[in-house]
Design an enzyme around this catalytic site. Structure first.
Site, PDB file in Angstrom:
ATOM      1  N   HIS A   1       0.800  -0.961  -0.063  1.00  0.00           N
ATOM      2  CA  HIS A   1       0.000  -0.225  -0.073  1.00  0.00           C
ATOM      3  C   HIS A   1       0.691   1.365   0.069  1.00  0.00           C
ATOM      4  CE1 HIS A   1      -2.907  -2.875   1.162  1.00  0.00           C
ATOM      5  NE2 HIS A   1      -3.586  -2.280   0.831  1.00  0.00           N
TER       6      HIS A   1
ATOM      7  N   ASP B   1       9.578  -5.975   1.554  1.00  0.00           N
ATOM      8  CA  ASP B   1       9.680  -5.668   2.970  1.00  0.00           C
ATOM      9  C   ASP B   1      11.044  -4.927   2.655  1.00  0.00           C
ATOM     10  OD1 ASP B   1       8.398  -5.259   5.350  1.00  0.00           O
ATOM     11  OD2 ASP B   1      10.116  -5.856   6.166  1.00  0.00           O
TER      12      ASP B   1
ATOM     13  N   LYS C   1      18.476   5.246 -10.101  1.00  0.00           N
ATOM     14  CA  LYS C   1      18.311   4.432  -8.866  1.00  0.00           C
ATOM     15  C   LYS C   1      17.652   3.136  -9.063  1.00  0.00           C
ATOM     16  CE  LYS C   1      15.402   4.118  -4.636  1.00  0.00           C
ATOM     17  NZ  LYS C   1      14.197   4.385  -4.061  1.00  0.00           N
TER      18      LYS C   1
ATOM     19  N   TYR D   1      13.444   7.376   2.838  1.00  0.00           N
ATOM     20  CA  TYR D   1      14.688   8.280   3.258  1.00  0.00           C
ATOM     21  C   TYR D   1      15.619   8.205   2.009  1.00  0.00           C
ATOM     22  CZ  TYR D   1      13.531   6.147   8.139  1.00  0.00           C
ATOM     23  OH  TYR D   1      12.937   5.798   9.474  1.00  0.00           O
ATOM     24  N   ASP D   2      15.101   8.317   1.003  1.00  0.00           N
ATOM     25  CA  ASP D   2      15.964   8.761  -0.146  1.00  0.00           C
ATOM     26  C   ASP D   2      16.997   9.910  -0.072  1.00  0.00           C
ATOM     27  OD1 ASP D   2      15.542   6.470  -1.615  1.00  0.00           O
ATOM     28  OD2 ASP D   2      13.819   7.207  -3.056  1.00  0.00           O
TER      29      ASP D   2
ATOM     30  N   HIS E   1      18.825  -1.601  -3.675  1.00  0.00           N
ATOM     31  CA  HIS E   1      18.612  -2.745  -3.289  1.00  0.00           C
ATOM     32  C   HIS E   1      17.320  -3.501  -3.764  1.00  0.00           C
ATOM     33  CE1 HIS E   1      16.233   0.582  -1.654  1.00  0.00           C
ATOM     34  NE2 HIS E   1      15.493  -0.149  -0.796  1.00  0.00           N
TER      35      HIS E   1
ATOM     36  N   LYS F   1       6.912   2.326  -3.502  1.00  0.00           N
ATOM     37  CA  LYS F   1       7.205   1.083  -3.911  1.00  0.00           C
ATOM     38  C   LYS F   1       6.542   0.325  -5.148  1.00  0.00           C
ATOM     39  CE  LYS F   1       8.315  -0.863   0.736  1.00  0.00           C
ATOM     40  NZ  LYS F   1       7.928  -2.037   1.906  1.00  0.00           N
TER      41      LYS F   1
HETATM   42  P1  IMP Z   1       8.137  -1.629   4.909  1.00  0.00           P
HETATM   43  O1  IMP Z   1       8.758  -2.461   4.036  1.00  0.00           O
HETATM   44  O2  IMP Z   1       6.628  -1.379   4.283  1.00  0.00           O
HETATM   45  O3  IMP Z   1       8.021  -1.886   6.437  1.00  0.00           O
HETATM   46  O4  IMP Z   1       8.588  -0.197   4.655  1.00  0.00           O
HETATM   47  C1  IMP Z   1      10.110   0.034   4.645  1.00  0.00           C
HETATM   48  C2  IMP Z   1      10.401   1.506   4.821  1.00  0.00           C
HETATM   49  O5  IMP Z   1      11.797   1.511   4.498  1.00  0.00           O
HETATM   50  C3  IMP Z   1       9.688   2.288   3.602  1.00  0.00           C
HETATM   51  O6  IMP Z   1       8.402   2.753   4.060  1.00  0.00           O
HETATM   52  C4  IMP Z   1      10.793   3.403   3.340  1.00  0.00           C
HETATM   53  O7  IMP Z   1      10.631   4.357   4.378  1.00  0.00           O
HETATM   54  C5  IMP Z   1      12.011   2.694   3.648  1.00  0.00           C
HETATM   55  N1  IMP Z   1      12.498   2.389   2.309  1.00  0.00           N
HETATM   56  C6  IMP Z   1      12.592   1.166   1.789  1.00  0.00           C
HETATM   57  N2  IMP Z   1      13.228   1.292   0.537  1.00  0.00           N
HETATM   58  C7  IMP Z   1      13.394   2.435   0.383  1.00  0.00           C
HETATM   59  C8  IMP Z   1      13.934   3.180  -0.893  1.00  0.00           C
HETATM   60  O8  IMP Z   1      14.274   2.709  -1.942  1.00  0.00           O
HETATM   61  N3  IMP Z   1      14.062   4.585  -0.561  1.00  0.00           N
HETATM   62  C9  IMP Z   1      13.956   5.137   0.617  1.00  0.00           C
HETATM   63  N4  IMP Z   1      13.148   4.717   1.781  1.00  0.00           N
HETATM   64  C10 IMP Z   1      13.030   3.056   1.537  1.00  0.00           C
END
Ligand code: IMP
Length: 207
Positions: free
Chosen positions: A15, A75, A189, A168-169, A194, A19
């Site tokens: 959601h 995740d 990017k 956090y980019d 990752h 992503k």
């Molecule tokens: P979750 O996987 O939904 O628990 O959230 C992981 C969190 O990590 C995201 O909401 C972002 O804040 C951070 N995150 C994951 N991938 C990235 C990225 O590619 N850029 C910036 N922040 C990221």
């Protein structure tokens, strides 16, 4: 041997608009028809796992069984060396905020400031190295799953720079780059992130 993935509808079990956008772009060349969990009105399961893999599995299985379609979940999070790998699986939680008289929301600038504040407490010589980690889980409606992981190393900068990307980019400058993820055009990017590394492993195994 892992099952392959036939062209057709694939649920993006997230959601998080950032992503969904990135995964849709990465899937572009593989003949899949991505549809987000949000667009299908699927519920968002609680992320009760303590590892990226557990949480990716929870999200992918919830969408795959609810939609009766294969589902892909991501995740991911930020591991900061000087903070013993925190925020890690709690990366999104560090941005949770109750807006004044409003609903709960996520404030990324607050979260980036929290990381910076902890580094400042360590002192000016704090190790600023960090890594973004991404675990992808593909789940089929019959409950089979496959996991893929990718990492991108980098340095945390302050103040935040750039307006592209998400999360956090703006504070993450990948190794060997002079721009943060939020200053790079998305294609740049996507070539080194990752998520791209995890995706390459998924493509090699499933397509
Ligand atoms: P979750 O996987 O939904 O628990 O959230 C992981 C969190 O990590 C995201 O909401 C972002 O804040 C951070 N995150 C994951 N991938 C990235 C990225 O590619 N850029 C910036 N922040 C990221």
């Amino acid at each position: 041997m892992t099952r392959t993935l036939a062209p057709g509808r694939l649920v993006i079990a997230s959601h998080n608009a950032g992503k969904v956008r990135e995964i849709t772009a990465l899937l572009g060349p593989y003949g899949m028809e991505p549809v987000s969990a949000g667009a299908l009105g699927l519920p968002e399961p609680a992320e009760t796992g303590t590892t990226f893999a557990e949480n990716a599995r929870i999200k992918a299985l919830a969408s795959a069984t609810a939609a009766g379609l294969p589902a892909l979940a991501d995740d991911s999070g930020l591991e900061v060396s000087a903070l013993g790998g925190r925020p890690g699986v709690y990366t999104a939680d560090w941005a949770e905020r109750q807006w004044f008289e409003g609903p709960k929301g996520r404030d990324w600038y607050m979260a980036m400031g929290k990381v910076e504040g902890l580094l400042a407490q360590i002192g000016p010589d704090a190790d600023r190295s960090a890594a973004f980690v991404c675990t992808l889980c593909l789940a089929w409606p019959d409950g089979e799953t496959a996991l893929f992981e990718g990492r991108a190393g980098g340095t945390l900068v302050w103040p935040p720079r750039g307006t592209l990307g998400f999360g956090y980019d703006p504070v993450f400058q990948p190794l060997g780059a002079t721009l943060t993820f939020a200053e790079m055009p998305p294609a740049e990017k996507h070539a080194i992130s990752h998520r791209a590394h995890a995706f390459a492993a998924l493509v090699a195994a499933l397509f």
